[in-house]
Enzyme design. Structure first.
Site, PDB file in Angstrom:
ATOM      1  N   TYR A 104       0.811  -1.483   0.067  1.00  0.00           N
ATOM      2  CA  TYR A 104       0.120  -0.033  -0.031  1.00  0.00           C
ATOM      3  C   TYR A 104       1.146   0.646   0.061  1.00  0.00           C
ATOM      4  O   TYR A 104       0.878   1.994  -0.802  1.00  0.00           O
ATOM      5  CB  TYR A 104      -0.498  -0.249   1.463  1.00  0.00           C
ATOM      6  CG  TYR A 104      -2.291  -1.200   1.012  1.00  0.00           C
ATOM      7  CD1 TYR A 104      -3.134  -0.954   0.745  1.00  0.00           C
ATOM      8  CD2 TYR A 104      -1.900  -2.070   1.570  1.00  0.00           C
ATOM      9  CE1 TYR A 104      -3.971  -1.284   0.685  1.00  0.00           C
ATOM     10  CE2 TYR A 104      -2.627  -3.202   1.490  1.00  0.00           C
ATOM     11  CZ  TYR A 104      -4.032  -2.999   1.145  1.00  0.00           C
ATOM     12  OH  TYR A 104      -4.977  -3.936   0.769  1.00  0.00           O
ATOM     13  N   ASN A 127     -12.665  -0.459  -5.630  1.00  0.00           N
ATOM     14  CA  ASN A 127     -11.928  -0.505  -7.271  1.00  0.00           C
ATOM     15  C   ASN A 127     -12.916  -1.169  -7.710  1.00  0.00           C
ATOM     16  O   ASN A 127     -13.736  -2.117  -6.959  1.00  0.00           O
ATOM     17  CB  ASN A 127     -11.587  -1.599  -6.873  1.00  0.00           C
ATOM     18  CG  ASN A 127     -10.623  -2.104  -8.240  1.00  0.00           C
ATOM     19  OD1 ASN A 127     -11.325  -1.216  -9.340  1.00  0.00           O
ATOM     20  ND2 ASN A 127      -9.479  -3.423  -8.065  1.00  0.00           N
ATOM     21  N   CYS A 135      -6.252  -5.254  -8.018  1.00  0.00           N
ATOM     22  CA  CYS A 135      -5.833  -4.647  -6.636  1.00  0.00           C
ATOM     23  C   CYS A 135      -5.039  -5.461  -5.845  1.00  0.00           C
ATOM     24  O   CYS A 135      -5.195  -5.257  -4.660  1.00  0.00           O
ATOM     25  CB  CYS A 135      -7.552  -3.757  -5.658  1.00  0.00           C
ATOM     26  SG  CYS A 135      -8.706  -4.521  -6.081  1.00  0.00           S
ATOM     27  N   HIS A 136      -5.757  -6.640  -6.189  1.00  0.00           N
ATOM     28  CA  HIS A 136      -4.902  -8.275  -5.140  1.00  0.00           C
ATOM     29  C   HIS A 136      -3.711  -8.465  -5.521  1.00  0.00           C
ATOM     30  O   HIS A 136      -2.900  -9.131  -4.627  1.00  0.00           O
ATOM     31  CB  HIS A 136      -5.694  -9.462  -6.041  1.00  0.00           C
ATOM     32  CG  HIS A 136      -5.002  -9.999  -8.387  1.00  0.00           C
ATOM     33  ND1 HIS A 136      -5.733  -8.892  -8.854  1.00  0.00           N
ATOM     34  CD2 HIS A 136      -4.194 -10.440  -8.477  1.00  0.00           C
ATOM     35  CE1 HIS A 136      -5.278  -9.271 -10.461  1.00  0.00           C
ATOM     36  NE2 HIS A 136      -4.015 -10.155  -9.424  1.00  0.00           N
ATOM     37  N   GLU A 162      -0.975 -16.146 -10.853  1.00  0.00           N
ATOM     38  CA  GLU A 162       0.086 -15.172 -11.168  1.00  0.00           C
ATOM     39  C   GLU A 162       1.387 -15.643 -11.066  1.00  0.00           C
ATOM     40  O   GLU A 162       2.645 -15.285 -11.134  1.00  0.00           O
ATOM     41  CB  GLU A 162       0.003 -14.065 -10.931  1.00  0.00           C
ATOM     42  CG  GLU A 162      -1.415 -13.175 -11.600  1.00  0.00           C
ATOM     43  CD  GLU A 162      -1.385 -11.808 -11.858  1.00  0.00           C
ATOM     44  OE1 GLU A 162      -0.159 -11.425 -11.100  1.00  0.00           O
ATOM     45  OE2 GLU A 162      -2.855 -11.106 -11.590  1.00  0.00           O
TER      46      GLU A 162
END
Length: 164
Positions: A104, A127, A135-136, A162
């Protein structure tokens, strides 16, 4: 010129989703019809809203490819609806590369508001375009998984896709 927003529900990766798009682009992806209706009342008070799966089909295709590990980037045009601060945070999220994470505080520094870490967290939590606006990929500074509107299991799943 019509400001109609089209929405549909669909299944992907064993989950139910809801998405909405305007002529300008995708403006909402989430998991709750109730959340969508609350969001649309705030963000689209004067826009006609119509159910039409054909307007959402490009998203369905790209999300399916993403969950299958066949897509790292989304090509769908976006229409980010939020405050200027929120939009700056969401644009910063879109710059986090596939397979990487940021804290963050990193996002706060990137948007040149280094002391606005909590406000960045609130903007991330607001979001409206899950996964596509990633945002993950934002985690705690210590590497811990932190809150996600879709739940930590979904966040963990997205990060695993990912390779994180």
């Amino acid at each position: 010129m019509s400001n109609t927003v089209y929405w549909s529900t669909f299944s992907c990766d064993g989950r139910e989703w809801i998405a909405a798009a305007s002529k300008a682009g995708l403006c909402y992806v989430g998991a709750s019809t109730e959340d969508f209706h609350q969001w649309s009342c705030r963000q689209l008070p004067d826009s006609p809203i119509k159910q039409d799966e054909s307007k959402i089909s490009p998203l369905i295709t790209e999300l399916t490819q993403y969950f299958d590990g066949q897509r790292a980037d989304f090509t769908i045009p976006l229409e980010l609806r939020g405050t200027p601060f929120q939009q700056s945070v969401w644009r910063a999220l879109c710059e986090i590369p596939y397979g990487h994470t940021r804290a963050y505080s990193d996002i706060a520094k990137q948007i040149q508001k280094p002391r606005a870490i909590r406000a960045v967290g609130a903007a991330i939590g607001a979001n409206p375009i899950w996964i596509v606006v990633p945002c993950h990929r934002v985690i705690g500074k210590n590497g811990a998984l932190t809150g996600y509107r879709g739940g930590l299991d979904l966040k963990r799943r997205l990060l695993e896709i990912e390779g994180i």
